[in-house]
Write an enzyme that holds these catalytic residues in place. Structure first.
Site, PDB file in Angstrom:
ATOM      1  N   ASP A 178       0.840  -1.191   0.000  1.00 10.66           N
ATOM      2  CA  ASP A 178       0.000   0.000   0.000  1.00 10.66           C
ATOM      3  C   ASP A 178       0.885   1.255   0.000  1.00 10.66           C
ATOM      4  O   ASP A 178       1.720   1.403  -0.884  1.00 10.66           O
ATOM      5  CB  ASP A 178      -0.960  -0.063   1.200  1.00 10.66           C
ATOM      6  N   HIS A 231      -7.161  -7.027   0.870  1.00 13.03           N
ATOM      7  CA  HIS A 231      -6.061  -6.071   0.736  1.00 13.03           C
ATOM      8  C   HIS A 231      -4.945  -6.334   1.742  1.00 13.03           C
ATOM      9  O   HIS A 231      -3.768  -6.186   1.405  1.00 13.03           O
ATOM     10  CB  HIS A 231      -6.624  -4.661   0.937  1.00 13.03           C
TER      11      HIS A 231
END
Length: 294
Positions: A109, A274
């Site tokens: 990320d 994620h």
């Protein structure tokens, strides 16, 4: 006290004027630096780091502006102090201070954007590069359009000038940051209560710096990517990218976007959420070991 990674020693390392990073270190062997994402801290690597530390020196810092690292003010509202170039320089300085001139670098990320920038700016320092569940900044803005861009509403919110984003988020930080912890995981058990609390506590104390990090990606980071694209600069080291199948969901070829930056690329998609280092740590560790063997 927030939880720590068992078996890791914690260091506080100066990396720039008035900025020190918190870093957990363990193991021996070739060094690997693991950079966390949003809205997390270095704790997201607790499973993968323990695995890799069996035969690598593993360094897990909190990024500038996050966790227990320093959070310099974005005094002029430009976000320049949180440019990924600046944050990448932090990581190179940190590794050098810990005795490592060259190292493998893994980011998830926001940490993946820092890792990407480090790979472009420090190609003789970064030996291998892995980026988890992200697109380079230039490509990210290009693929977001129409109603599909709603998935990235926080990108647009935090790109706004200083004042409103910070005020809105600070008014309900647990709801804001908790929204992403809930929405982006396929398995809530992957983030136990004590770790979730640690993430929320850390974010609550870092609203201005987190916003500054995101604001930089709508300004200085984008400019840096555009300059590299114009100059034909690419990542020269072996690169692995693991991500959810964003392309199928949003209508683009993620592997092709990455290959334009990384000729020596292995791109794969995952079925977990994620937060893959917490949801599927064995799979992530294997992918990283495969990369390091190249």
């Amino acid at each position: 006290m927030p939880p720590t990674i068992p078996g890791f020693t914690y260091h506080r390392v100066p990396v720039a004027d008035g900025v020190s990073l918190n870093a957990a270190v363990s193991g021996s062997g070739s060094p690997v630096v693991l950079l966390h994402g949003f809205p997390q801290t270095h704790l997201m690597w607790r499973h993968v780091a323990a695995d890799l530390a069996a035969d690598h020196t593993v360094i897990c810092p909190d990024l500038r502006g996050y966790g227990a690292s320093d959070k310099p003010a974005d005094t002029d509202g430009s976000g320049d102090g949180y440019a990924k170039r600046t944050m990448a320089d932090d990581i190179v300085t940190l590794a050098h201070a810990l005795g490592h001139d060259r190292f493998a670098l893994v980011g998830h990320d926001r940490g993946a954007l820092v890792a990407f920038r480090a790979g472009l700016d420090h190609p003789d320092t970064v030996t291998h590069l892995a980026c988890l569940d992200v697109l380079p900044t230039l490509d990210m803005w290009d693929v977001l359009h129409g109603v599909t861009a709603a998935v990235g509403f926080h990108l647009y919110l935090m790109a706004q000038p200083p004042g409103l984003p910070e005020e809105l988020i600070a008014a309900a930080p647990d709801a804001f940051f908790g929204h992403f912890l809930d929405l982006w995981t396929n398995d809530p058990r992957a983030i136990p209560a004590d770790v979730r609390t640690a993430y929320l506590d850390a974010c609550r104390a870092a609203v201005p710096s987190i916003v500054a990090d995101y604001r930089a990606s709508a300004g200085v980071d984008l400019a840096h990517d555009q300059a590299d694209r114009g100059a034909g600069n690419q990542l020269r080291m072996p690169v692995a990218v693991l991500q959810q199948d964003w392309g199928a969901a949003l209508g683009f070829d993620a592997a092709a976007l990455w290959r334009a930056w990384a000729p020596d690329l292995r791109h794969s998609t995952v079925t977990c959420g994620h937060f893959m280092a917490e949801e599927a740590p064995a799979d992530v560790a294997k992918a990283l070991r495969d990369l390091l063997a190249r």
